[in-house]
Design an enzyme around this catalytic site. Structure first.
Site, PDB file in Angstrom:
ATOM      1  N   GLU A  84       0.825  -1.208   0.000  1.00 36.22           N
ATOM      2  CA  GLU A  84       0.000   0.000   0.000  1.00 36.22           C
ATOM      3  C   GLU A  84       0.868   1.271   0.000  1.00 36.22           C
ATOM      4  OE1 GLU A  84      -3.045  -0.233   3.021  1.00 36.22           O
ATOM      5  OE2 GLU A  84      -4.172   1.414   2.168  1.00 36.22           O
ATOM      6  N   HIS A 116       8.683 -26.301   0.850  1.00 30.06           N
ATOM      7  CA  HIS A 116       8.036 -27.388   0.115  1.00 30.06           C
ATOM      8  C   HIS A 116       6.997 -26.844  -0.848  1.00 30.06           C
ATOM      9  CE1 HIS A 116       9.985 -30.347   2.746  1.00 30.06           C
ATOM     10  NE2 HIS A 116       9.938 -29.326   3.605  1.00 30.06           N
ATOM     11  N   LYS A 130     -13.190   2.155  -2.064  1.00 34.78           N
ATOM     12  CA  LYS A 130     -14.072   2.501  -0.932  1.00 34.78           C
ATOM     13  C   LYS A 130     -15.178   3.439  -1.424  1.00 34.78           C
ATOM     14  CE  LYS A 130     -10.701   2.450   2.937  1.00 34.78           C
ATOM     15  NZ  LYS A 130     -10.189   3.203   4.081  1.00 34.78           N
TER      16      LYS A 130
HETATM   17  O1  PA5 Z   1      -3.021   2.089   5.660  1.00 33.83           O
HETATM   18  C1  PA5 Z   1      -4.133   2.504   5.452  1.00 33.83           C
HETATM   19  O2  PA5 Z   1      -4.383   3.714   5.417  1.00 33.83           O
HETATM   20  C2  PA5 Z   1      -5.314   1.570   5.237  1.00 33.83           C
HETATM   21  O3  PA5 Z   1      -4.918   0.251   5.086  1.00 33.83           O
HETATM   22  C3  PA5 Z   1      -6.284   1.679   6.408  1.00 33.83           C
HETATM   23  O4  PA5 Z   1      -5.624   1.290   7.576  1.00 33.83           O
HETATM   24  C4  PA5 Z   1      -7.527   0.814   6.184  1.00 33.83           C
HETATM   25  O5  PA5 Z   1      -8.119   1.120   4.959  1.00 33.83           O
HETATM   26  C5  PA5 Z   1      -8.521   1.028   7.306  1.00 33.83           C
HETATM   27  O6  PA5 Z   1      -8.881   2.386   7.380  1.00 33.83           O
HETATM   28  P1  PA5 Z   1      -9.498   3.024   8.674  1.00 33.83           P
HETATM   29  O7  PA5 Z   1      -8.527   2.861   9.792  1.00 33.83           O
HETATM   30  O8  PA5 Z   1      -9.712   4.456   8.318  1.00 33.83           O
HETATM   31  O9  PA5 Z   1     -10.773   2.302   8.956  1.00 33.83           O
END
Ligand code: PA5
Length: 409
Positions: free
Chosen positions: A254, A281, A397
């Site tokens: 990410e 394996h 989202k």
């Molecule tokens: O790293 C990030 O920003 C995302 O992976 C969020 O942690 C994830 O989408 C969850 O978002 P939130 O904490 O706003 O619910």
């Protein structure tokens, strides 16, 4: 922790290294995770110490950066820890998973920690609604979110306890904020020691020693060779690191899959998490003889516990395996790791390094977490991307919310 690089470190890049180091030092002013190892955790410790002793289960409702870090640390330490309260993680909208978890926890003996930085994530809020409809007692809930988010407002409106996430710390870099520290401290994990581990790596990096050149060299190598070695594999020889590899996949993926700044170029490094010896394996074949597009980082635990030995017994027809007799499992798993490292190094064209954690404890995992956060920032900087946003994740989202709105029209 020790980190040995087995690939050739690139030479004559002193100016690049100096500039990179300075940029990261500068970034500390605006990116909050750098400063988390040295924070005041007294309110979290107070909260954990005065917590209701009858509560035996802590149920975390969150996803991505709001759950993976605590899950990684908890699962690493659980086997050696005197667990005060078990942690459960509701991360999925899969109804079977929800129903299984609901059956597993005793609602009456559980406390729910609802974690969302944005305070509006569909997975988290839908699961929270499901649980809240069953029990509206506000004492059963603690909320962890950004100050001023809708979830923050809701939590205050029902009078539940709220912890805030510093606004400069992004979701996947938030494990050392209340997001990770609150559930972990409730389960009995020593969060002071965890932060001490993170502090050690921070100091080792910013005080310009061996760890500085290791991290800079590794980041430079990964970036310079990303066109060929675009896949970065962690091969961890510890079952307890299974969820750490999930956390790593999120952090790396990410943060480093982006469109380059001032460009149209899509760029990225692909994380893969493997666990040894199991994946010897399976995936190992692809590393050994497959396309030369992967780097491999082995993670090994120096001192394994308990000191279980393979019994000194001879079994008919299996006499050839008497070579195992009397060997501790901890030594065996490390010999397996060493053998695979040797086999890979014999190939000569697979960039390999090895991280050695002294033992399974809070300091080791704190070190490992901070090491990977720093490495991610360094590579992101060299790739000339915004490491800390996630437009790609946000896009999905937004579409989902639109679809849901249309359903209600
Ligand atoms: O790293 C990030 O920003 C995302 O992976 C969020 O942690 C994830 O989408 C969850 O978002 P939130 O904490 O706003 O619910």
């Amino acid at each position: 922790m020790k980190n040995r690089l087995y690939f050739n470190r690139l030479e004559n890049l002193e100016t690049v290294k100096e500039e990179l180091f300075n940029s990261i030092q500068e970034e500390q002013k605006s990116i909050g995770y750098y400063n988390l190892p040295k924070q005041d955790i007294s309110s979290i410790l107070e909260y954990a110490n005065s917590f209701n002793k009858k509560i035996k289960n802590i149920v975390v409702v969150g996803i991505g950066g709001s759950s993976l870090g605590a899950k990684a640390i908890y699962n690493f330490l659980k086997p050696i820890q005197n667990i005060k309260r078990r942690l459960f993680f509701f991360e999925s909208t899969d109804p079977l998973n929800i129903s299984e978890l609901i059956k597993e926890i005793n609602m009456g003996k559980s406390h729910f920690i609802i974690i969302s930085k944005s305070g509006g994530t569909v997975e988290t809020i839908s699961i929270f609604k499901y649980i809240y409809a069953k029990d509206r007692n506000s004492d059963r809930y603690t909320f962890i979110t950004d100050s001023g988010s809708n979830l923050d407002r809701f939590a205050k409106s029902i009078g539940s306890k709220v912890f805030h996430i510093p606004s400069t710390v992004g979701g996947r870099f938030s494990v050392l904020t209340a997001v990770g520290l609150v559930p972990l401290s409730l389960s009995g994990i020593d969060i002071k020691a965890l932060l001490k581990g993170a502090r050690r790596i921070k100091k080792a990096f910013f005080e310009k020693g061996e760890m500085t050149s290791i991290l800079l060299d590794k980041a430079i190598f990964y970036t310079k060779n990303h066109a060929q070695y675009g896949i970065n594999t962690i091969f961890a020889y510890s079952e307890g690191l299974k969820y750490f590899t999930e956390w790593y996949v999120q952090l790396w993926g990410e943060s480093l899959g982006k469109i380059q700044k001032n460009s149209i170029l899509n760029i990225g490094l692909t994380p893969i998490g493997l666990i040894g010896p199991k994946d010897q394996h399976s995936f190992l074949q692809l590393i050994m003889e497959g396309k030369r597009d992967k780097s491999v980082t082995f993670i090994k635990i120096e001192e394994h516990k308990p000191p279980f030995k393979i019994p000194d017994i001879t079994l008919p027809h299996l006499e050839a395996l008497d070579i195992l007799n009397g060997i501790e499992f901890g030594d065996l798993i490390n010999m397996q790791c060493d053998s695979i490292i040797e086999a890979i190094l014999n190939q000569k064209d697979i960039p390999t390094d090895e991280i050695i954690l002294p033992r399974v404890d809070e300091k080791s995992i704190g070190e490992l977490i901070y090491y990977y956060e720093l490495l991610t920032s360094l590579v992101g900087h060299l790739l000339n991307i915004n490491t800390y946003n996630q437009n790609g994740v946000e896009a999905g989202k937004i579409i989902l919310k639109e679809k849901l709105k249309r359903l209600k029209r």
